[in-house]
Design a protein around this motif. Sequence first.
Motif, PDB file in Angstrom:
ATOM      1  N   HIS A 161       0.820  -1.202   0.000  1.00  0.00           N
ATOM      2  CA  HIS A 161       0.000   0.000   0.000  1.00  0.00           C
ATOM      3  C   HIS A 161       0.859   1.259   0.000  1.00  0.00           C
ATOM      4  O   HIS A 161       0.541   2.235  -0.672  1.00  0.00           O
ATOM      5  N   ASP A 179      -6.465   7.555   4.748  1.00  0.00           N
ATOM      6  CA  ASP A 179      -6.805   6.728   3.592  1.00  0.00           C
ATOM      7  C   ASP A 179      -6.059   5.404   3.639  1.00  0.00           C
ATOM      8  O   ASP A 179      -6.606   4.356   3.289  1.00  0.00           O
ATOM      9  N   SER A 183      -7.905   1.880   3.831  1.00  0.00           N
ATOM     10  CA  SER A 183      -7.645   0.864   2.818  1.00  0.00           C
ATOM     11  C   SER A 183      -7.211  -0.455   3.448  1.00  0.00           C
ATOM     12  O   SER A 183      -7.683  -1.529   3.059  1.00  0.00           O
TER      13      SER A 183
END
Length: 234
Positions: A161, A179, A183
């Motif tokens: 990520h 975020d 995620s």
Amino acid sequence: MAGEQDLEQERDAIIAALTPVVEGIAATFGPVCEAVLHDYRRPEKSVVAVAGSVTGRTAGAAMSEIGMRVLARGDEAADELDYRTRTPDGRLVKSSTVVLRDSTGAVFGALCLNLDIGAVSQAHALLGALAGLGGAPAADLPVTTFAHDIDSVIDAVVDTHQLHRHQNWAGLDRAARLDLFRSLDERGVFAVRRSVEQVAARLGISRASAYNYLSQARAAAPTDPAPDRKGARP
């Protein structure tokens, strides 16, 4: 209505009945096939039985991020059939994940099939080249980490990520950090026990900061009903 003890016995019976099935599947399809039986009641050692060696795992190994994603969806999880991924060493794998449910419909495990399609892809590319046809690139397929311990899987998901964002934690602003946690949560990382601590260590932040970012990320998430997540707790 069946009690919890009865349901646990039922789940144990289903796992026991499917354990010899993995050998039969792998024997039928040969050395390019791997069958894996998962018991999601033990995420850190979810692999109950495995036949074949496509991912190199053995009984007692941890689930992959695919399993964490199923676990995070809870009883809303659906079968994931005929998808393709790559192992970290670059092999192409065609997979299917069939969730296991007890008589109440609760998801508690999965039967997974992995086919090493690298040799088939190479033959296809050769035939395509001879026929003047272009082959579909495999470089854009997602990489799935299959490991014996859950910490390695979580680390790989976090690293992937961050790589997608082309920045490490220090280079992310607050919105990007939220975020990232959102995620990871959607990918099922925090459905595993002690995963918040593991993520915090990988990012180089304190445990308290990690719980704070996760709480804020969930508070800012859409209000659609979501499955209960049992893993993210002190």
